[in-house]
Design a protein around this motif. Structure first.
Motif, PDB file in Angstrom:
ATOM      1  N   THR A   4       4.387  -1.985  -7.371  1.00 55.20           N
ATOM      2  CA  THR A   4       5.178  -1.455  -6.257  1.00 55.20           C
ATOM      3  C   THR A   4       6.562  -1.038  -6.716  1.00 55.20           C
ATOM      4  OG1 THR A   4       3.987  -2.945  -4.761  1.00 55.20           O
ATOM      5  CG2 THR A   4       6.008  -1.959  -3.930  1.00 55.20           C
ATOM      6  N   MET A  50       0.851  -1.184   0.000  1.00 52.13           N
ATOM      7  CA  MET A  50       0.000   0.000   0.000  1.00 52.13           C
ATOM      8  C   MET A  50       0.890   1.238   0.000  1.00 52.13           C
ATOM      9  SD  MET A  50      -3.406   0.496   0.161  1.00 52.13           S
ATOM     10  CE  MET A  50      -4.111  -0.798   1.215  1.00 52.13           C
ATOM     11  N   TYR A  63       0.150   9.121  -3.776  1.00 46.40           N
ATOM     12  CA  TYR A  63      -0.627   7.906  -4.017  1.00 46.40           C
ATOM     13  C   TYR A  63      -1.037   7.225  -2.715  1.00 46.40           C
ATOM     14  CZ  TYR A  63       0.936   8.418  -8.832  1.00 46.40           C
ATOM     15  OH  TYR A  63       1.156   8.899 -10.092  1.00 46.40           O
ATOM     16  N   GLY A  79      -2.573   5.370   0.161  1.00 50.30           N
ATOM     17  CA  GLY A  79      -3.757   4.515   0.207  1.00 50.30           C
ATOM     18  C   GLY A  79      -3.991   3.704  -1.048  1.00 50.30           C
ATOM     19  N   HIS A  80      -3.232   3.941  -2.116  1.00 50.58           N
ATOM     20  CA  HIS A  80      -3.382   3.169  -3.344  1.00 50.58           C
ATOM     21  C   HIS A  80      -2.763   1.784  -3.170  1.00 50.58           C
ATOM     22  CE1 HIS A  80      -4.297   6.467  -6.502  1.00 50.58           C
ATOM     23  NE2 HIS A  80      -4.605   6.913  -5.300  1.00 50.58           N
ATOM     24  N   GLN A  81      -3.452   0.774  -3.690  1.00 49.19           N
ATOM     25  CA  GLN A  81      -2.914  -0.581  -3.674  1.00 49.19           C
ATOM     26  C   GLN A  81      -1.929  -0.728  -4.833  1.00 49.19           C
ATOM     27  OE1 GLN A  81      -3.423  -3.182  -1.429  1.00 49.19           O
ATOM     28  NE2 GLN A  81      -1.734  -4.098  -2.594  1.00 49.19           N
TER      29      GLN A  81
END
Length: 563
Positions: free
Chosen positions: A530, A503, A510, A512-514
């Motif tokens: 990632t 996360m 970004y 909170g973005h997965q």
């Protein structure tokens, strides 16, 4: 009516006799003297005009040197001695940082000296050319030997003699293209008119010349694209015609000797092996040119290099403005990378540019795909040729050119960008060799899927302490080869970047973005991953929001490869 017509008409009167003959002779002599004077005056006029324009370049070069010295804390004495004023008083956290900074400062002093040398060189050439032209004012031997057909032709001869031409760029350095500092000083010494003339008359001078601003290299290479494409097409047509002719000769010879209808063996590839080898190389060049042409047509792109003179085509393409961007990333790919297949890399750089710009709060970012070396190919003959992924030769040679490209970015700008080196696979090895050289101006480096950087510790890389990062995906066997130095996964001082699902942390654009995890060797730059996010944090100088962590590679997980 022209002066030439007036002189001719003066001798056209209908009179005869000795007076007429004497007048004609006098008129012929007068006309010859007019030709001589017009040649001399035209030569001097053009020479003075050219010198006046050229001297503006010299003045600009001197001002650029002075600005360079001020911007970098250097002092230039009246005798031309350059002294580092600010460097000696600085303090650094580690001895490594002090050594890196010391090498950078020495490089800046030398670059200042080199830029001055180019300004002096230009001034000397202007002086020599003007002296040559002024000597023609007493009808020098070269002008005296001319015999123009008219007074207008005499002015044209004088103009041509007085035209100094363009000042050629420096030689030496990698591939005889001059060093980045020499090239920057030479370019600064050209007037705007001379710079435009170089772009349009000699684009081959600057298309691959490190130290020349990106916008001019881009203009030159766009011209060269058309020239090279036409040349390659013509060469292909000639060789295909030769191949057809040879085939017809074989068929005719077989007919004459009763070769079973004449066609048996006419398509034996051995007959055309030499031509086919040349055609294969030209078709590879054609495919490469087609790809670069496509990228050149896309918005926001700069073509910074185009070289068809080596074994395989080489090219350098940027998305974003390398001359003005606050952050510049240079990505070097590895095994199997080719110019013909460059669109995929360029797409990844476009996505990385957008991610990094957002992380940098909208600051401008440029991302360069650098295929400026002979990257190893998946080819059975590569080992025999010495251009193998198992050998360091291509990486060392490429590293020399890559280091000069880094220097060229800094030398071509009035303000240094925040410069990041990115390297994947064998490209990380090439990047590692480049960063072993001093004075590249690279601020940070990120490597991924690396078989080794050519070093055993991060202190052997000339980047500040704590600015080297590494990402390795699960099940990536290349990352555990240790073929060229120590495994970056276990190298002290190396920041480890997570490649598994994660996360984005608070404080990031970004947050909170997965983020998606990646595996194996080729997915590091996948958009939304990632690893891509982490690489963007490095480019944007936002390591504070990077996702740290080590993802074991293919052999690290079981621990048997590294005790």
């Amino acid at each position: 009516m022209s002066l030439d017509d007036e002189v001719r008409r003066a001798g056209a009167r209908r009179w005869v006799g000795r007076a007429a003959e004497g007048a004609a002779a006098e008129l012929a002599g007068l006309r010859e003297q007019l030709e001589d004077r017009l040649m001399e005056i035209s030569a001097v006029r053009r020479g003075l005009f050219e010198a006046a324009d050229a001297i503006t370049g010299v003045r600009a070069a001197v001002e650029a040197v002075e600005a360079f010295a001020r911007a970098n804390g250097l002092s230039i004495s009246e005798t031309g001695t350059v002294t580092d004023v600010e460097g000696p008083g600085r303090r650094y956290a580690t001895q490594h940082d002090a050594d890196v900074a010391d090498a950078e400062r020495r490089g800046l002093v030398q670059e200042c000296v080199t830029r001055m040398d180019q300004a002096v060189r230009k001034a000397a050439e202007v002086d020599a050319d003007l002296c040559r032209v002024l000597r023609s004012g007493v009808l020098g031997s070269q002008l005296a030997a001319q015999d123009p057909a008219s007074l207008r032709a005499a002015t044209q001869v004088g103009d041509a003699f007085g035209d100094d031409g363009l000042y050629a760029p420096p030689s030496g350095g990698p591939d005889g293209m001059g060093t980045a500092a020499q090239n920057a000083g030479w370019w600064d010494s050209l007037s705007p008119a001379e710079q435009r003339a170089v772009v349009y008359k000699h684009p081959e001078w600057i298309g691959n010349r490190d130290g020349v601003p990106a916008r001019f290299r881009d203009q030159a290479n766009r011209i060269r694209l058309g020239q090279e494409s036409a040349s390659v097409d013509q060469q292909i047509a000639v060789l295909e015609a030769q191949r057809d002719y040879r085939r017809q000769q074989v068929i005719e010879a077989m007919r004459n000797h009763g070769g079973g209808g004449g066609y048996v063996g006419a398509d034996d590839p051995d007959i055309y092996a030499d031509l086919d080898k040349q055609l294969d190389r030209l078709r590879e060049q054609k495919a490469a040119l087609a790809t670069v042409t496509t990228l050149a047509g896309q918005p926001g792109h700069q073509i910074l290099g185009l070289d068809l003179t080596r074994g395989r085509p080489q090219a350098i393409v940027a998305v974003g403005d390398v001359d003005t961007a606050k952050h510049v990333a240079v990505f070097t790919p590895g095994l199997g990378s080719s110019v013909a297949g460059m669109e995929g890399y360029d797409g990844h750089m476009r996505e990385l540019q957008l991610r990094a710009s957002r992380l940098a709060n909208g600051d401008s970012v440029a991302a360069v795909t650098w295929i400026g070396y002979q990257s190893p190919q998946v080819d059975p003959g590569s080992l025999a040729s010495g251009n193998s992924v198992a050998l360091a030769g291509a990486a060392k040679d490429g590293g020399n050119h890559l280091a000069e490209f880094y220097r060229g970015i800094n030398a071509s700008r009035s303000t240094d960008p925040d410069l990041t080196a990115l390297g994947h696979s064998y490209g990380s090895t090439t990047t590692g060799y480049a960063l072993q050289q001093p004075g590249t101006g690279v601020d940070r480096a990120a490597f991924f899927g690396s078989p080794g950087l050519g070093v055993s510790t991060t202190d052997q890389l000339n980047v500040p302490t704590g600015t080297a990062s590494y990402a390795e995906a699960k099940w990536d066997p290349v990352g555990d080869l240790d073929r060229f130095g120590a495994d970056p996964t276990v190298m002290p001082g190396m920041n480890q970047l997570q490649t598994g699902a994660a996360m984005a942390p608070p404080g990031s654009a970004y947050a909170g973005h997965q983020l998606d995890g990646v595996t194996l060797h080729t997915a590091y730059l996948n958009d939304g991953s990632t690893s891509q996010y982490n690489l963007a944090t490095v480019v944007a100088d936002r390591q504070d929001v990077a996702v740290r962590g080590t993802n074991f590679g293919y052999t690290d997980q079981d621990g048997w490869w590294h005790p």
